[in-house]
Design an enzyme around this catalytic site. Structure first.
Site, PDB file in Angstrom:
ATOM      1  N   HIS A 222       0.849  -1.185   0.000  1.00 20.40           N
ATOM      2  CA  HIS A 222       0.000   0.000   0.000  1.00 20.40           C
ATOM      3  C   HIS A 222       0.889   1.241   0.000  1.00 20.40           C
ATOM      4  CE1 HIS A 222      -3.777  -2.123   0.805  1.00 20.40           C
ATOM      5  NE2 HIS A 222      -3.064  -2.914   1.586  1.00 20.40           N
ATOM      6  N   CYS A 264      -0.332   2.552  -4.304  1.00 19.07           N
ATOM      7  CA  CYS A 264      -1.186   3.682  -4.639  1.00 19.07           C
ATOM      8  C   CYS A 264      -0.368   4.978  -4.593  1.00 19.07           C
ATOM      9  CB  CYS A 264      -2.344   3.776  -3.651  1.00 19.07           C
ATOM     10  SG  CYS A 264      -3.492   2.382  -3.718  1.00 19.07           S
TER      11      CYS A 264
END
Length: 538
Positions: A222, A264
């Site tokens: 992430h 991301c």
């Protein structure tokens, strides 16, 4: 010719290679052919055949001598044709090529933990198999992964990790260099800089590279604007990472470096920060303001085996790895892989379920072949550049993949089981904390910049080529202040890093931020999300 004096060294006749006897043999055959018309005596014909047979024996003897030294040639070369360097005992093309390349090094980082994040460790294990089959030595590949997936009670195949619905076990043989509590930004930086004394725990393996070496770094997890996740806090911040890369370059301990990042907003790690003169080329799964995507998830096409309740891979990651597995990397260039991965990750440029793959840094060596960084698997020498596996036809936002996992887990449990009740409670708490983070940031923005302007100021994206924030220390202070009063950001909350950056870019002081955070979250009970339990993200 005089007699050699007694005791003098008489050199042996030079050993001839098989090809050196070829003219003699051909001449004898021609002599035999020319004389067939005039040789009528059986005795004469027998003598000619005997001479030819003797020459054949000599040829075999010479070839045998060469073979005993590992120099058997399967090809007979014509007179005057050059013998390859390897046959002369010199350095062959591959050896010379290796010397020019130097040592290939790799650092592989899975920045998450938990079975819901299965895909990140699956990505890293898969990457290891590709590099290892490509000839990179285990001693030159450093692996960071929490290592709680393969033997998790939730894994339907204990000791096995797959990265594709039809894929093989990619966990076998992967070195456990840094696992569990050892997967930290501090250890990662020490490994990159080759600083063994700064490493805490683990195998102590570091990138002890030299000026002629090539380095490949791959990260999967992430992320958020300016930040990459790690299973042990604090997170990796862009400014710190760039400083480490600059220090590595200043030490003159590599020739070229290639970095792939799956996360991301991963473009924000390098946007406006990575100089073009560090001999480093980077590609990222997404630009500076969008999510990246998980894939091979339950319910997708192709779907994991029915017993799997989590995503097996990430869209950008499986794109580059499956591309590498199906190409001859001595022919495919860095540029070509970038273009192929960009097309596949963007859902064939439709961006219906995908992201914008980006590139940063030094783009002058994109025409170099991939084997310089990922190695070369001889089994791929005659690859037809065709994918043998079914490619994903769907993807899910990275930040929603863990919710998908939790819901699948809930659905598979018995209706009246206690575990099902606990899983439902976990889902509720996770969703509630997400809503709390989103509403808190929104309210803080309104307190700081006004009811109408607050949301737009927090979400403002700076022009391309500018870094996320001017003062990174300010950003980290704002994160600490917020978490102290409103609870841990968690891997979901990393999405709000742009808001903290814009608070700094607009000159808000720490005192003002603290006051706004208290007014927003003063009565909130962080419970399990308290930074005293979770730790601080910065």
């Amino acid at each position: 010719m005089g007699m050699a004096r007694r005791g003098a060294y008489i050199p042996p006749p030079p050993r001839r290679s098989p090809r050196q006897y070829l003219p003699v043999l051909l001449g004898s055959q021609q002599l035999l052919t020319d004389r067939r018309a005039t040789v009528t005596s059986p005795a004469q014909r027998g003598m000619a055949a005997l001479r030819c047979f003797a020459l054949l024996l000599a040829l075999c003897a010479a070839a045998g001598a060469d073979a005993s030294k590992g120099r058997w040639e399967t090809v007979i070369r014509m007179p005057g044709e050059e013998e390859p360097a390897t046959a002369r005992g010199g350095e062959g093309p591959d050896e010379a090529e290796e010397d020019a390349v130097g040592t290939r090094w790799a650092v592989l980082v899975a920045g998450s933990s938990g079975y819901g994040n299965y895909r990140h460790q699956a990505d890293i294990c898969h990457a290891y198999q590709i590099l290892h089959k490509g000839g990179l030595k285990e001693e030159n590949i450093v692996v960071f992964m929490y290592d709680d997936i393969a033997n998790s009670p939730l894994n339907p195949s204990p000791g096995v990790i797959i990265n594709h619905p039809e894929g093989e076990n990619v966990y076998a043989g992967v070195p456990k260099d840094y696992t569990g509590d050892e997967v930290t930004t501090q250890n990662l930086y020490a490994v990159l800089l080759g600083n063994k004394t700064a490493v805490s725990g683990g195998s102590k393996k570091v990138i002890d590279s030299k000026p002629n070496d090539h380095i490949f770094i791959y990260y999967s997890d992430h992320g958020g604007p300016g930040v990459l996740g790690m299973p042990n806090l604090p997170y990796l911040y862009a400014d710190d990472f760039i400083k480490v890369l600059q220090e590595k370059h200043a030490s003159n301990t590599y020739a070229k470096m290639v970095i792939y990042v799956e996360a991301c907003e991963s473009g924000s790690i390098f946007e406006g920060l990575l100089p073009a003169d560090l001999d480093i080329y980077v590609t990222t799964a997404s630009n500076a303001e969008e999510s990246s995507f998980g894939t091979y998830c339950p319910g997708m096409e192709p779907s994991p085996p029915s017993e799997y309740i989590t995503c097996l891979g990430d869209l950008y990651s499986v794109a580059w790895m499956e591309d590498s597995e199906n190409h001859n990397l001595k022919e495919e260039t860095i540029k070509k892989q970038y273009e192929e991965v960009k097309k596949r990750t963007s859902d064939l440029n439709s961006y219906g379920a995908g992201s914008h793959v980006m590139e940063y840094g030094d783009k002058t060596f994109k025409d170099e072949k991939l084997y310089l960084y990922q190695g070369f698997n001889p089994a791929n020498a005659n690859m037809t550049n065709k994918l043998f596996w079914r490619t994903p036809k769907a993807a899910i936002n990275q930040r929603d993949a863990d919710l998908l996992f939790m819901w699948r887990r809930y659905e598979m449990l018995h209706v009246k089981s206690k575990e099902r009740v606990n899983v439902l409670r976990e889902i509720s708490e996770t969703v509630r904390h997400r809503k709390h983070l989103d509403s808190s940031m929104d309210f803080i923005g309104k307190l700081l910049f006004g009811y109408e302007n607050g949301p737009s100021v927090l979400q403002a994206v700076r022009p391309s080529g500018k870094p996320l924030v001017d003062d990174w220390d300010c950003l980290k202070r704002m994160v600490q202040i917020f978490e102290s009063h409103c609870g841990s950001l968690s891997q979901y909350g990393m999405k709000h890093m742009r808001a903290f950056a814009n608070i700094c870019n607009n000159g808000i002081s720490g005192t003002t931020m603290k006051e706004a955070s208290i007014n927003t979250c003063g009565g909130h009970n962080s419970a399990r999300w308290s930074p005293l339990i979770q730790g601080y993200s910065a």
